[in-house]
Design an enzyme around this catalytic site. Sequence first.
Site, PDB file in Angstrom:
ATOM      1  N   ARG A 108     -17.670   3.725  57.117  1.00  0.00           N
ATOM      2  CA  ARG A 108     -18.967   3.636  56.448  1.00  0.00           C
ATOM      3  C   ARG A 108     -19.814   2.579  57.133  1.00  0.00           C
ATOM      4  O   ARG A 108     -19.345   1.471  57.374  1.00  0.00           O
ATOM      5  CB  ARG A 108     -18.800   3.218  54.985  1.00  0.00           C
ATOM      6  CG  ARG A 108     -18.009   4.162  54.158  1.00  0.00           C
ATOM      7  CD  ARG A 108     -18.123   3.851  52.687  1.00  0.00           C
ATOM      8  NE  ARG A 108     -17.844   2.462  52.335  1.00  0.00           N
ATOM      9  CZ  ARG A 108     -18.011   1.967  51.119  1.00  0.00           C
ATOM     10  NH1 ARG A 108     -18.472   2.759  50.153  1.00  0.00           N
ATOM     11  NH2 ARG A 108     -17.730   0.717  50.847  1.00  0.00           N
ATOM     12  N   THR A 112     -25.918   1.011  55.133  1.00  0.00           N
ATOM     13  CA  THR A 112     -26.416   2.254  54.508  1.00  0.00           C
ATOM     14  C   THR A 112     -25.331   2.945  53.684  1.00  0.00           C
ATOM     15  O   THR A 112     -25.636   3.800  52.866  1.00  0.00           O
ATOM     16  CB  THR A 112     -26.878   3.238  55.597  1.00  0.00           C
ATOM     17  OG1 THR A 112     -25.725   3.573  56.412  1.00  0.00           O
ATOM     18  CG2 THR A 112     -27.963   2.640  56.475  1.00  0.00           C
ATOM     19  N   ASP A 204     -10.710  -3.709  49.926  1.00  0.00           N
ATOM     20  CA  ASP A 204     -10.785  -2.792  51.072  1.00  0.00           C
ATOM     21  C   ASP A 204      -9.387  -2.247  51.364  1.00  0.00           C
ATOM     22  O   ASP A 204      -8.493  -2.975  51.808  1.00  0.00           O
ATOM     23  CB  ASP A 204     -11.347  -3.523  52.288  1.00  0.00           C
ATOM     24  CG  ASP A 204     -11.637  -2.564  53.425  1.00  0.00           C
ATOM     25  OD1 ASP A 204     -12.802  -2.465  53.843  1.00  0.00           O
ATOM     26  OD2 ASP A 204     -10.685  -1.885  53.900  1.00  0.00           O
ATOM     27  N   ASP A 207      -8.059  -2.668  55.016  1.00  0.00           N
ATOM     28  CA  ASP A 207      -7.678  -4.051  55.331  1.00  0.00           C
ATOM     29  C   ASP A 207      -6.363  -4.418  54.654  1.00  0.00           C
ATOM     30  O   ASP A 207      -5.525  -5.108  55.254  1.00  0.00           O
ATOM     31  CB  ASP A 207      -8.777  -5.020  54.875  1.00  0.00           C
ATOM     32  CG  ASP A 207      -9.980  -4.972  55.802  1.00  0.00           C
ATOM     33  OD1 ASP A 207      -9.839  -4.503  56.948  1.00  0.00           O
ATOM     34  OD2 ASP A 207     -11.071  -5.389  55.373  1.00  0.00           O
TER      35      ASP A 207
HETATM   36  C1  PRP Z   1     -13.137   3.463  53.090  1.00  0.00           C
HETATM   37  C2  PRP Z   1     -12.185   4.421  52.413  1.00  0.00           C
HETATM   38  C3  PRP Z   1     -12.947   5.708  52.465  1.00  0.00           C
HETATM   39  C4  PRP Z   1     -14.370   5.256  52.304  1.00  0.00           C
HETATM   40  C5  PRP Z   1     -14.787   5.530  50.896  1.00  0.00           C
HETATM   41  O1  PRP Z   1     -13.078   3.578  54.452  1.00  0.00           O
HETATM   42  O2  PRP Z   1     -10.918   4.483  53.001  1.00  0.00           O
HETATM   43  O3  PRP Z   1     -12.777   6.428  53.670  1.00  0.00           O
HETATM   44  O4  PRP Z   1     -14.390   3.854  52.558  1.00  0.00           O
HETATM   45  O5  PRP Z   1     -16.120   5.240  50.723  1.00  0.00           O
HETATM   46  P1  PRP Z   1     -17.206   6.344  50.381  1.00  0.00           P
HETATM   47  O6  PRP Z   1     -16.652   7.189  49.283  1.00  0.00           O
HETATM   48  O7  PRP Z   1     -18.395   5.516  49.921  1.00  0.00           O
HETATM   49  O8  PRP Z   1     -17.524   7.119  51.628  1.00  0.00           O
HETATM   50  P2  PRP Z   1     -13.926   2.636  55.446  1.00  0.00           P
HETATM   51  O9  PRP Z   1     -15.235   3.276  55.790  1.00  0.00           O
HETATM   52  O10 PRP Z   1     -13.991   1.254  54.884  1.00  0.00           O
HETATM   53  O11 PRP Z   1     -13.060   2.674  56.769  1.00  0.00           O
HETATM   54  P3  PRP Z   1     -11.582   2.131  57.013  1.00  0.00           P
HETATM   55  O12 PRP Z   1     -10.646   3.036  56.246  1.00  0.00           O
HETATM   56  O13 PRP Z   1     -11.423   2.268  58.486  1.00  0.00           O
HETATM   57  O14 PRP Z   1     -11.490   0.717  56.541  1.00  0.00           O
HETATM   58  N1  URA Z   2     -13.545   1.543  50.504  1.00  0.00           N
HETATM   59  C1  URA Z   2     -12.571   0.683  50.116  1.00  0.00           C
HETATM   60  O1  URA Z   2     -11.602   0.454  50.839  1.00  0.00           O
HETATM   61  N2  URA Z   2     -12.685   0.093  48.924  1.00  0.00           N
HETATM   62  C2  URA Z   2     -13.727   0.313  48.091  1.00  0.00           C
HETATM   63  O2  URA Z   2     -13.772  -0.262  46.979  1.00  0.00           O
HETATM   64  C3  URA Z   2     -14.729   1.201  48.521  1.00  0.00           C
HETATM   65  C4  URA Z   2     -14.605   1.816  49.733  1.00  0.00           C
END
Ligand code: PRP
Ligand code: URA
Length: 213
Positions: A108, A112, A204, A207
């Site tokens: 994400r 935005t 997160d 993380d």
């Molecule tokens: C997180 C999570 C989803 C997304 C959810 O990933 O694992 O893929 O956010 O958010 P949304 O419903 O608003 O789209 P992130 O983009 O943080 O990437 P990552 O898994 O690499 O940390």
């Molecule tokens: N992605 C995450 O990992 N945690 C949240 O709360 C939202 C998006």
Amino acid sequence: MENFKNVVIFDHPLIRHKIAILRNEKTSMKEFRELVEEITTLMTYESLKEGVPTTEIEVKTPLETCRQQIVADDAIVIVPILRAGLGMVNGVHVLFPSAKVGHIGMYRNEETLVPETYYCKLPTGIEDKLVVVVDPMLATGGSACDAIQLLKDKGCKHIKFMAIIGAPEGVTKVATTHPDVNIYVSTLDRCLNDHGYILPGLGDAGDRLFGTK
Ligand code: PRP
Ligand code: URA
């Protein structure tokens, strides 16, 4: 939140118990990873009770021969949304060891909150399989909606989506954008904060799974 026909929110004491530990900021990376897998296995058992292709075989018991249903080889394809979805793959593999895995990489944009796709590698023949998309967090729903659309554009017709924690905003968005997709969420949280994080949530997921912060 409205009741959607294509949404199942789990209400199981064992899942609630494990999610309580998962949320705790003091839970270690190792325990977090194990809990994500265990919760996924519990969800898989229930989410895949319908729609899994089976085949009939003959079995000889000590007493007679009978025809029995077994899960077809390569019955499903697991598609984690990277990164955090990777943490759920083993939880499905425990029950479906011969499932192939496709990967969709998305992150994400922090300002935005719009997801950007940076990777996609899917098994050949995926369009005829039951595709199980996994991502622990369903926040705004942008990543799930785009991943499902990408799979539909590749010809996939049978898609299920599993998330561990969902926000009402995200569940509503995926349920209305993709009414033909069954959505399974272990628990529905209250709302999103100004940065698109789920409250109370668990922080997160990527993380916490991979120790990047
Ligand atoms: C997180 C999570 C989803 C997304 C959810 O990933 O694992 O893929 O956010 O958010 P949304 O419903 O608003 O789209 P992130 O983009 O943080 O990437 P990552 O898994 O690499 O940390
Ligand atoms: N992605 C995450 O990992 N945690 C949240 O709360 C939202 C998006």
